[in-house]
Design a protein around this motif. Structure first.
Motif, short mmCIF file in Angstrom:
data_model
loop_
_atom_site.label_atom_id
_atom_site.label_comp_id
_atom_site.label_asym_id
_atom_site.label_seq_id
_atom_site.Cartn_x
_atom_site.Cartn_y
_atom_site.Cartn_z
N ARG A 34 2.35 3.14 -1.99
CA ARG A 34 1.37 3.99 -2.67
C ARG A 34 0.15 4.24 -1.77
O ARG A 34 -0.37 5.35 -1.72
CB ARG A 34 0.92 3.32 -3.98
CG ARG A 34 2.02 3.06 -4.97
CD ARG A 34 2.78 4.31 -5.35
NE ARG A 34 3.76 4.07 -6.39
CZ ARG A 34 5.01 3.67 -6.18
NH1 ARG A 34 5.42 3.45 -4.95
NH2 ARG A 34 5.85 3.49 -7.17
N LEU A 35 -0.29 3.19 -1.07
CA LEU A 35 -1.46 3.34 -0.21
C LEU A 35 -1.19 4.32 0.92
O LEU A 35 -2.01 5.20 1.22
CB LEU A 35 -1.87 1.97 0.34
CG LEU A 35 -3.10 1.95 1.25
CD1 LEU A 35 -4.34 2.38 0.47
CD2 LEU A 35 -3.31 0.55 1.83
N ILE A 36 -0.03 4.19 1.57
CA ILE A 36 0.32 5.09 2.65
C ILE A 36 0.49 6.51 2.14
O ILE A 36 0.13 7.49 2.80
CB ILE A 36 1.59 4.60 3.37
CG1 ILE A 36 1.31 3.26 4.06
CG2 ILE A 36 2.08 5.61 4.39
CD1 ILE A 36 0.24 3.32 5.10
N THR A 37 1.04 6.65 0.93
CA THR A 37 1.19 7.99 0.34
C THR A 37 -0.17 8.65 0.14
O THR A 37 -0.35 9.83 0.45
CB THR A 37 1.95 7.89 -0.99
OG1 THR A 37 3.24 7.31 -0.75
CG2 THR A 37 2.13 9.26 -1.61
N VAL A 154 -5.42 -9.43 0.62
CA VAL A 154 -4.04 -9.66 1.05
C VAL A 154 -3.28 -8.34 1.15
O VAL A 154 -2.51 -8.12 2.09
CB VAL A 154 -3.34 -10.65 0.08
CG1 VAL A 154 -1.85 -10.70 0.37
CG2 VAL A 154 -3.93 -12.04 0.22
N CYS A 155 -3.49 -7.44 0.19
CA CYS A 155 -2.80 -6.14 0.23
C CYS A 155 -3.24 -5.33 1.46
O CYS A 155 -2.40 -4.72 2.14
CB CYS A 155 -3.09 -5.36 -1.05
SG CYS A 155 -2.29 -6.02 -2.52
N CYS A 156 -4.53 -5.33 1.75
CA CYS A 156 -5.01 -4.57 2.91
C CYS A 156 -4.51 -5.17 4.22
O CYS A 156 -4.05 -4.45 5.12
CB CYS A 156 -6.54 -4.52 2.90
SG CYS A 156 -7.25 -3.53 1.56
N ILE A 157 -4.59 -6.50 4.35
CA ILE A 157 -4.13 -7.14 5.57
C ILE A 157 -2.63 -6.99 5.73
O ILE A 157 -2.11 -6.78 6.85
CB ILE A 157 -4.54 -8.63 5.58
CG1 ILE A 157 -6.06 -8.76 5.65
CG2 ILE A 157 -3.89 -9.36 6.74
CD1 ILE A 157 -6.66 -8.31 6.95
N TYR A 158 -1.88 -7.08 4.64
CA TYR A 158 -0.42 -6.88 4.70
C TYR A 158 -0.09 -5.48 5.20
O TYR A 158 0.79 -5.30 6.04
CB TYR A 158 0.17 -7.12 3.31
CG TYR A 158 1.65 -6.83 3.20
CD1 TYR A 158 2.59 -7.75 3.64
CD2 TYR A 158 2.10 -5.64 2.65
CE1 TYR A 158 3.94 -7.49 3.55
CE2 TYR A 158 3.46 -5.37 2.54
CZ TYR A 158 4.37 -6.30 2.99
OH TYR A 158 5.71 -6.04 2.89
N SER A 159 -0.80 -4.49 4.68
CA SER A 159 -0.57 -3.11 5.14
C SER A 159 -0.95 -2.95 6.60
O SER A 159 -0.25 -2.29 7.37
CB SER A 159 -1.37 -2.13 4.27
OG SER A 159 -1.02 -2.27 2.90
N LEU A 160 -2.07 -3.57 6.99
CA LEU A 160 -2.50 -3.48 8.39
C LEU A 160 -1.50 -4.14 9.32
O LEU A 160 -1.20 -3.62 10.40
CB LEU A 160 -3.88 -4.14 8.53
CG LEU A 160 -4.49 -4.14 9.93
CD1 LEU A 160 -4.72 -2.71 10.43
CD2 LEU A 160 -5.80 -4.93 9.95
#
Length: 291
Positions: A34-37, A154-160
């Motif tokens: 969802r974030l990348i979208t 955690v969500c931001c670091i995981y995406s990074l």
């Protein structure tokens, strides 16, 4: 620092962890998608606005808008810009959380930043643990903020981390292509020399009408028993042609099958992927292949 003490609690933790960890990974992947979208949609809109300012994208009528949509159909945002956005978001969340942890836990601001990275990246050394004091001011509110900070971080670091893994993959592919480019020519020369020595010795010269196994003049099948010029071939030439065809078939089998003209060459040794890796490959443009 709560841990199971009884045998039943430890057994429950094992089975609960199987479901809980798998669900958490699924949640992170869905968040990443969802974030990348959202990031891709925003960057696509900015790119489209830039093209309209330059006059490269038609605007106005519905037909012109359709042509503009077709021209942007294959456009994907750059990995570098997405990494910059995710890095900025991670830094903002970490700085905001550190501003709360430092006075509440009595840590220095640097220790709070260190705790944020260790906790958000799920390293979890345990040297610094939040919300372990006996009493806090506004304890309920602080624990809620702690939960929100850790989940968001955690969500931001995981995406990074997933974006950085794409860059690592591109770097490894670039190194492999450079190494392969330096080794492929000597290997091809040695292979051509070995084929010449094995099939037709170097001191043997073929007549103009004869078939040479050093060229592509050999047909894919010798069932016709004819030369390319239509003449009948001798048993000696037939054995040479059969040996060349056998070598060609072995080479194709070693390379994963015959090369088809319409099939693009697979330069990416780590293409595809599953889970978060596939999401990043499908949604982002890998722009560092040529370096």
């Amino acid at each position: 620092m709560t841990t199971p003490a009884t045998v039943g609690g430890k057994i429950f933790l094992i089975f609960y962890g199987l479901i809980g960890c798998a669900s958490t990974i699924l949640f992170f992947n869905l968040f990443l998608e969802r974030l990348i979208t959202v990031i891709a949609y925003i960057m696509r809109s900015c790119h489209q606005r830039q093209l309209r300012r330059r006059g490269a994208l038609p605007a106005g009528s519905l037909k012109a808008a359709g042509r503009g949509a077709d021209s942007l159909a294959g456009w994907k945002p750059s990995v570098y810009y997405v990494m910059l956005i995710l890095c900025s978001a991670s830094v903002l969340v970490s700085c905001g959380a550190s501003a709360v942890y430092a006075p509440m836990e009595g840590w220095s601001y640097f220790d709070s930043l260190y705790f944020c990275f260790v906790a958000f990246s799920t390293i979890g050394f345990g040297d610094l643990v939040s919300s372990q004091g006996a009493q806090y001011e506004s304890q309920g509110l602080y624990r809620l903020a702690n939960f929100v900070f850790i989940l968001t971080g955690v969500c931001c670091i995981y995406s990074l981390f997933n974006v950085i893994s794409i860059l690592i993959k591109q770097t490894v592919n670039w190194i492999l292509r450079k190494v392969d480019g330096r080794c492929v020519q000597p290997c091809h020369r040695r292979l051509a020399r070995s084929r010449r020595n094995a099939v037709t010795p170097g001191n043997v010269r073929h007549p103009p009408g004869d078939i040479s196994t050093e060229t592509d003049g050999v047909a894919d099948s010798d069932t016709d028993g004819r030369r390319l010029s239509g003449e009948m071939i001798s048993m000696k030439d037939s054995s040479k042609v059969s040996l060349a065809i056998l070598q060609k078939q072995l080479s194709e089998m070693a390379n994963g099958g015959p090369h088809q003209a319409g099939t693009p060459s697979q330069e990416d040794e780590f293409s595809g992927g599953v889970g978060a890796f596939a999401i990043m490959n499908n949604r982002l443009a890998e722009t560092s292949g040529d370096r």
